[in-house]
Scaffold this active site. Sequence first.
Site, PDB file in Angstrom:
ATOM      1  N   CYS A 382       0.840  -1.202   0.000  1.00 57.25           N
ATOM      2  CA  CYS A 382       0.000   0.000   0.000  1.00 57.25           C
ATOM      3  C   CYS A 382       0.877   1.255   0.000  1.00 57.25           C
ATOM      4  O   CYS A 382       1.501   1.546  -1.014  1.00 57.25           O
ATOM      5  CB  CYS A 382      -1.014  -0.044   1.137  1.00 57.25           C
ATOM      6  SG  CYS A 382      -2.466   0.951   0.719  1.00 57.25           S
ATOM      7  N   HIS A 508      -3.639  -4.954   0.165  1.00 58.40           N
ATOM      8  CA  HIS A 508      -3.066  -5.535   1.385  1.00 58.40           C
ATOM      9  C   HIS A 508      -3.251  -7.056   1.369  1.00 58.40           C
ATOM     10  O   HIS A 508      -4.274  -7.544   1.857  1.00 58.40           O
ATOM     11  CB  HIS A 508      -3.795  -5.004   2.624  1.00 58.40           C
ATOM     12  CG  HIS A 508      -3.584  -3.559   2.914  1.00 58.40           C
ATOM     13  ND1 HIS A 508      -2.701  -3.112   3.865  1.00 58.40           N
ATOM     14  CD2 HIS A 508      -4.152  -2.447   2.376  1.00 58.40           C
ATOM     15  CE1 HIS A 508      -2.740  -1.787   3.913  1.00 58.40           C
ATOM     16  NE2 HIS A 508      -3.610  -1.355   3.015  1.00 58.40           N
ATOM     17  N   GLU A 510      -1.965  -9.178   3.213  1.00 61.38           N
ATOM     18  CA  GLU A 510      -1.868  -9.762   4.559  1.00 61.38           C
ATOM     19  C   GLU A 510      -3.239 -10.081   5.151  1.00 61.38           C
ATOM     20  O   GLU A 510      -3.378 -10.999   5.959  1.00 61.38           O
ATOM     21  CB  GLU A 510      -1.086  -8.836   5.501  1.00 61.38           C
ATOM     22  CG  GLU A 510      -1.746  -7.502   5.872  1.00 61.38           C
ATOM     23  CD  GLU A 510      -1.482  -6.378   4.880  1.00 61.38           C
ATOM     24  OE1 GLU A 510      -1.140  -6.673   3.716  1.00 61.38           O
ATOM     25  OE2 GLU A 510      -1.624  -5.187   5.261  1.00 61.38           O
TER      26      GLU A 510
END
Length: 537
Positions: A382, A508, A510
């Site tokens: 990001c 993102h 994650e």
Amino acid sequence: METKYIFVTGGVVSSLGKGIISSSLACLLKARGYRVTIQKFDPYINVDPGTLNPYEHGECYVTVDGHEADLDLGHYERFTNVQTTRANNVTTGKVFQSVIDKERRGDYLGKTVQIVPHITDEIKLNVKKLGKTGNFDFIITEIGGTVGDIESLPYIESVRQLRWELGSDSLCIHLTYVPYIAAAKELKTKPTQHSVKQLQELGIQPDILVLRTEKDIPAEMRKKIALFCNVSPDAVIQSKDVNSIYKVPVKMHEQHLDEIVLRKMDVTPEGEPHMKPWLDFLDKMDNATETVTIGLVGKYVELQDAYKSINEALFQAATYADRKLDLRYIHSEKLDENNVDEKLSDLDGVIIAPGFGQRGIEGKFVALKWCREHDIPTFGICLGMQCMVIEFARNVLGMADANSTEMDSRTTHKVIDLMEEQKSISNMGGTMRLGAFDCRLREGSHAAKAYGKTEISERHRHRFEFNDSYRNEFEAAGMQCVGENPDTHLVEVVELPDKRWYIGTQYHPEYSSTVLSPNPIFSSFIKAAIDYRESKQ
Ligand code: GLN
């Protein structure tokens, strides 16, 4: 089977790990074949945690449907492999907003609108919302805060009413703390007794107590707690500190938490939960002897929860690669040309963290220049990806003042700029580009190889984007835009194909990495870091 409701409350102190206990129970019930979801009710007035900074509330997690959520939802997904949505996170702000909207519409016309029954009815409606879908056998509701807090009272009252209505289709687990007083060499049960008493005063009798402790709690002490708290002795369970949160489901199962929950809800437990893949993961974790060293460059280094999902995604990837993760936080504000060599040269890979605002950003450029020139595996997420673009513009394309308009709105080279749809937005809450969007990866790119496919979907949380008018210039100089949104053509992934592994993602990844389904781009990054480490030896 009727949908069953499990409430998880906490007492004595906060940070005992209600989220981990809820997630561990869900993990076990899921492994028994049940359909489970977990929801978090937070007693603060913010409508969602999207406007809170990490000092206040740790990481902001994002669901697929674009809700900015409490970080516990991240645990829920990592432990259960089941995606959550905005319905899984309710705050006092959201509850009040809805009640006040109804009042203005005239839904309660003629009536005085009150905490009981209007706010409590709204809470109860939200508790049952996911149950009404028919998609779940068990709904676990975690009540944020600690029993006794003024602001959690309406939630506790709602749980009391729901328990009355639902009978054995509901259950309450109360998590407390049993401190060890080193000077007296003793564990103390009094805080637990007080906390349960407080819950009883509010009309709730817990069915199960989970006691957080640093030392084993002897059987007689558990019996004593059972006696004082009206709980059966086998339902007093200890949650002793372990070296990984992922071991908690196993510890809970050893003490039969899942079976006790089922029995208390009139379900006969059959067989054992299917935990093999989970246990295999734990085996890898315990047996890894070699290390992979990753540096995370960001400005919240002193906050262990600020980059929670990134830490966990890295840990999962490292574990599957049979490595221990040595994660080092590198303070971006303290990084400069003079110390970058010393701070980064031991690393096998570098992550440039997401974030907002100017603070610490120049250190990220210093790190990126060093990583690019030393060809070390580098992953920008990001804001980290946006920094990759800015650093490349400044140092390779010669645009000395290149920047994001988030940091400098007057720069001549706005290589990262506000998205068109963001320009007219003035409200800050819930208005970023949020949630999962499709992304098409260029065939043959490092990113496509990492995913093993070209069509992916990942979650976003940002207002700014790669400025498309610079795309050709970047590509001609070597930074390729290898991922884009198929509908809007927004650039989602950039990479330097001639480097070992130098990839930035506007999204993102994650958020979607779980224990049983780690995110492939983290696995690819860790693999590149391991290869690089080995090439140095
Ligand atoms: N501040 C940047 C933006 O809003 C990046 C956000 C982030 O890293 N999550 O676009």
